[in-house]
Design a protein around this motif. Structure first.
Motif, mmCIF file in Angstrom:
data_model
loop_
_atom_site.group_PDB
_atom_site.id
_atom_site.type_symbol
_atom_site.label_atom_id
_atom_site.label_comp_id
_atom_site.label_asym_id
_atom_site.label_seq_id
_atom_site.Cartn_x
_atom_site.Cartn_y
_atom_site.Cartn_z
ATOM 1 N N UNK A 163 0.826 -1.210 0.000
ATOM 2 C CA UNK A 163 0.000 0.000 0.000
ATOM 3 C C UNK A 163 0.861 1.263 0.000
ATOM 4 N N UNK A 164 2.132 1.105 0.357
ATOM 5 C CA UNK A 164 3.020 2.247 0.585
ATOM 6 C C UNK A 164 3.051 3.258 -0.566
ATOM 7 N N UNK A 165 3.103 2.743 -1.806
ATOM 8 C CA UNK A 165 3.287 3.672 -2.927
ATOM 9 C C UNK A 165 2.098 4.627 -3.087
ATOM 10 N N UNK A 166 0.905 4.160 -2.693
ATOM 11 C CA UNK A 166 -0.274 5.039 -2.736
ATOM 12 C C UNK A 166 -0.126 6.207 -1.781
ATOM 13 N N UNK A 167 0.714 6.031 -0.774
ATOM 14 C CA UNK A 167 0.959 7.119 0.176
ATOM 15 C C UNK A 167 2.011 8.082 -0.390
ATOM 16 N N UNK A 168 3.098 7.534 -0.912
ATOM 17 C CA UNK A 168 4.152 8.421 -1.448
ATOM 18 C C UNK A 168 3.608 9.353 -2.526
ATOM 19 N N UNK A 169 2.781 8.789 -3.425
ATOM 20 C CA UNK A 169 2.312 9.631 -4.527
ATOM 21 C C UNK A 169 1.298 10.675 -4.053
ATOM 22 N N UNK A 170 0.766 10.504 -2.849
ATOM 23 C CA UNK A 170 -0.167 11.491 -2.308
ATOM 24 C C UNK A 170 0.468 12.427 -1.294
ATOM 25 N N UNK A 171 1.770 12.298 -1.096
ATOM 26 C CA UNK A 171 2.434 13.094 -0.063
ATOM 27 C C UNK A 171 2.118 14.591 -0.203
ATOM 28 N N UNK A 172 2.296 15.118 -1.413
ATOM 29 C CA UNK A 172 2.089 16.568 -1.607
ATOM 30 C C UNK A 172 0.617 16.941 -1.399
ATOM 31 N N UNK A 173 -0.294 16.074 -1.885
ATOM 32 C CA UNK A 173 -1.731 16.344 -1.697
ATOM 33 C C UNK A 173 -2.097 16.426 -0.222
ATOM 34 N N UNK A 174 -1.617 15.456 0.541
ATOM 35 C CA UNK A 174 -1.973 15.408 1.967
ATOM 36 C C UNK A 174 -1.356 16.586 2.704
ATOM 37 N N UNK A 175 -0.123 16.904 2.354
ATOM 38 C CA UNK A 175 0.565 18.023 3.013
ATOM 39 C C UNK A 175 -0.226 19.328 2.787
ATOM 40 N N UNK A 176 -0.622 19.544 1.535
ATOM 41 C CA UNK A 176 -1.359 20.769 1.217
ATOM 42 C C UNK A 176 -2.726 20.770 1.893
ATOM 43 N N UNK A 177 -3.413 19.626 1.835
ATOM 44 C CA UNK A 177 -4.781 19.575 2.368
ATOM 45 C C UNK A 177 -4.816 19.724 3.884
ATOM 46 N N UNK A 178 -3.823 19.182 4.567
ATOM 47 C CA UNK A 178 -3.879 19.203 6.043
ATOM 48 C C UNK A 178 -3.111 20.383 6.627
ATOM 49 N N UNK A 179 -2.268 21.011 5.846
ATOM 50 C CA UNK A 179 -1.398 22.123 6.267
ATOM 51 C C UNK A 179 -0.574 21.738 7.495
ATOM 52 N N UNK A 180 -0.162 20.463 7.508
ATOM 53 C CA UNK A 180 0.638 19.981 8.640
ATOM 54 C C UNK A 180 2.122 20.186 8.351
ATOM 55 N N UNK A 181 2.893 20.166 9.431
ATOM 56 C CA UNK A 181 4.357 20.300 9.311
ATOM 57 C C UNK A 181 5.000 18.944 9.600
ATOM 58 N N UNK A 182 6.261 18.816 9.227
ATOM 59 C CA UNK A 182 6.988 17.580 9.569
ATOM 60 C C UNK A 182 7.300 17.579 11.059
ATOM 61 N N UNK A 183 7.387 16.453 11.710
ATOM 62 C CA UNK A 183 7.134 15.125 11.154
ATOM 63 C C UNK A 183 5.650 14.870 10.946
#
Ligand code: ATP
Length: 450
Positions: free
Chosen positions: A161-181
């Protein structure tokens, strides 16, 4: 491992009690595929819920997602699966059995596919016949998208399932406005055309994964890696696994997948020996760099503290639901002697038990039916429950013990007089009488007690 559990006993219990069935059994089954029955689906859901609760609900740095199983095939080129997700396969020229060449020489890498067998076995371990030369066999299931079956329409069922997460990294970051980690968690089916599926549901061709990709600033990766190893190990213990049956092992350099800087495995003492339940890998920035390269998209993170653009490193705790299902069952399985009879009992953690409460009228006498049904109506609003009035009360207790039901509620003739029922606990077999108006609170107190 419970010394009393064997794979044979487990398979038989699972079939008899509706936990796991062979897929398409009436047609002779199909290797590496399994169906979960009425109680199995409950246990599986409970494992997934316990995981989701620990890694998403109770944390402020992990969010969830659910990506599609079929993805743009370029994903698998970028991830390396098309080139390296393969095992060496040999066939016996006599008996036609098929083997993993690296398994025959005891070289199966614990955490990675794609290693060719260094040493060679030339004779079949079963019949002594001559083996073919090893051929690399890609484990991804291929399919076609759309009406035309040509090279341009080839797609794959995801092997993780991992690759479905990597390809959505930018989408999730923008949508949630979260910071690392920031972690992204996902539960879903994965498919691997394993050369030798087996050991019941331990190695399947269709299975479910629970994965987290935890994105961190480079330089903090080792510290977060340790955090997740501890976190995940403790989760198994919190859910009741016996400490002597679970261990964490750091992989040797030569066992690491090509992308990993370091990997730990949580292992369980299965009847066939210590085997992986979960891998916790430091995948570095490999995946985000590869997807940025293949997609042409910017997958960097802007670090406001330093004013720099960085490519995050990733810590990946990756567990298989089916393997955990098997391990939790083995660990919970027990047999004890009660008044000259063997009591089979699943000492499952109450959060995992498929049925939390069973309502049992003492007999089928008509007078007991209305109050017993009323009690069941009270209980079923709150928990998965069962109503059972077939055979003697002793047999019914045993049936519930065997599937791990923590509490039974018995409605008897005194109930008609005193409006009270008996709660019986699975492990201690202790019984207490409680008034019906206080029943839900009494059950809750027992089911929520940690
Ligand atoms: P193995 O070495 O046993 O083949 P793996 O190291 O290839 O497993 P990963 O790719 O790390 O497995 O997958 C993460 C988790 O997914 C594993 O720890 C396991 O729980 C589960 N898993 C992997 N392959 C299978 C399978 N064929 N059947 C059931 N579960 C699996």
């Amino acid at each position: 491992m419970s010394t009393k559990a064997t794979v044979e006993k487990l398979v038989s219990l699972c079939k008899r009690r509706g936990l796991v069935f062979q897929s398409s059994e009436i047609y002779g089954g199909i290797g590496g595929f399994w169906d979960y029955g009425p109680l199995g689906v409950e246990l599986k859901n409970n494992i997934k819920q316990a995981w989701w609760r620990a890694v998403v609900q109770e944390r402020d740095d992990v969010v969830g997602q659910d990506a599609a199983i079929v993805m743009n095939p370029t994903v698998w080129r970028a991830s390396g699966h098309l080139d390296t997700f393969a095992d060496p396969m040999v066939d016996c020229k006599e008996c036609k059995k098929r083997f993993r060449a690296d398994a025959l020489v005891g070289e199966v890498p614990a955490s990675a596919h794609g290693h060719e067998a260094a040493a060679k076995v030339t004779r079949c371990p079963e019949c002594g016949g001559e083996l073919t030369e090893p051929r690399m066999f890609n484990l991804m299931f291929k399919t076609y998208v759309g009406a035309v079956e040509d090279d341009a329409s080839v797609a794959y069922l995801r092997p993780e399932t991992a690759q479905g997460i990597f390809v959505n990294f930018a989408n999730v970051l923008t949508a949630t406005r979260k910071k690392l980690p920031l972690g992204i968690a996902q539960i879903g089916k994965a498919f691997r055309n394993e050369i030798t599926p087996g050991n019941f549901i331990f190695r399947d061709r269709e299975f479910e994964q629970m994965e987290i990709e935890y994105f961190v600033k480079p330089g903090t990766d080792e510290q977060w890696h340790q955090h997740w190893v501890e976190e995940r190990y403790n989760w198994y213990l919190r859910l009741g696994m016996q400490k002597e049956n679970v261990r964490v092992r750091q992989l040797d350099r030569d066992e690491l997948a090509h992308y990993a800087k370091d990997t730990y495995e949580v292992e369980y003492l299965f009847p066939m020996g210590w085997s992986e339940l979960e891998g916790i890998a430091n995948r570095t920035d490999f995946d985000l760099r590869r997807h940025a390269e293949f997609s042409g998209r910017d997958l960097e993170y802007f670090d406001e503290e330093t004013g720099e653009h960085i490519v995050p490193f990733v810590i990946e705790p990756s567990a298989g639901v089916d393997r955990l299902f098997m391990a939790f069952l083995i660990d919970a399985y027990d047999e004890e002697d009660v008044r000259g009879e063997t009591r089979v009992i699943l000492r499952l953690h109450k959060d995992l038990a498929p049925i939390k409460v069973a309502v049992l009228p003492l007999s089928r006498q008509e007078k007991l039916v209305p109050p017993a049904r009323e009690v069941w109506a009270l209980v079923r609003k709150h928990w998965m429950s069962q109503y059972d009035d077939a055979q003697s009360i002793g047999r019914r207790y045993r049936r519930q013990d065997e599937v791990g039901t923590p509490l039974c509620v018995t409605v008897d003739f005194d109930t008609l007089e005193d409006q009270a029922v008996t709660i019986r606990e699975r492990d201690s077999m202790e019984q207490v009488r409680v008034p019906i108006p206080g029943l839900v609170a009494a059950l809750r107190e027992r089911l929520e007690r940690s």
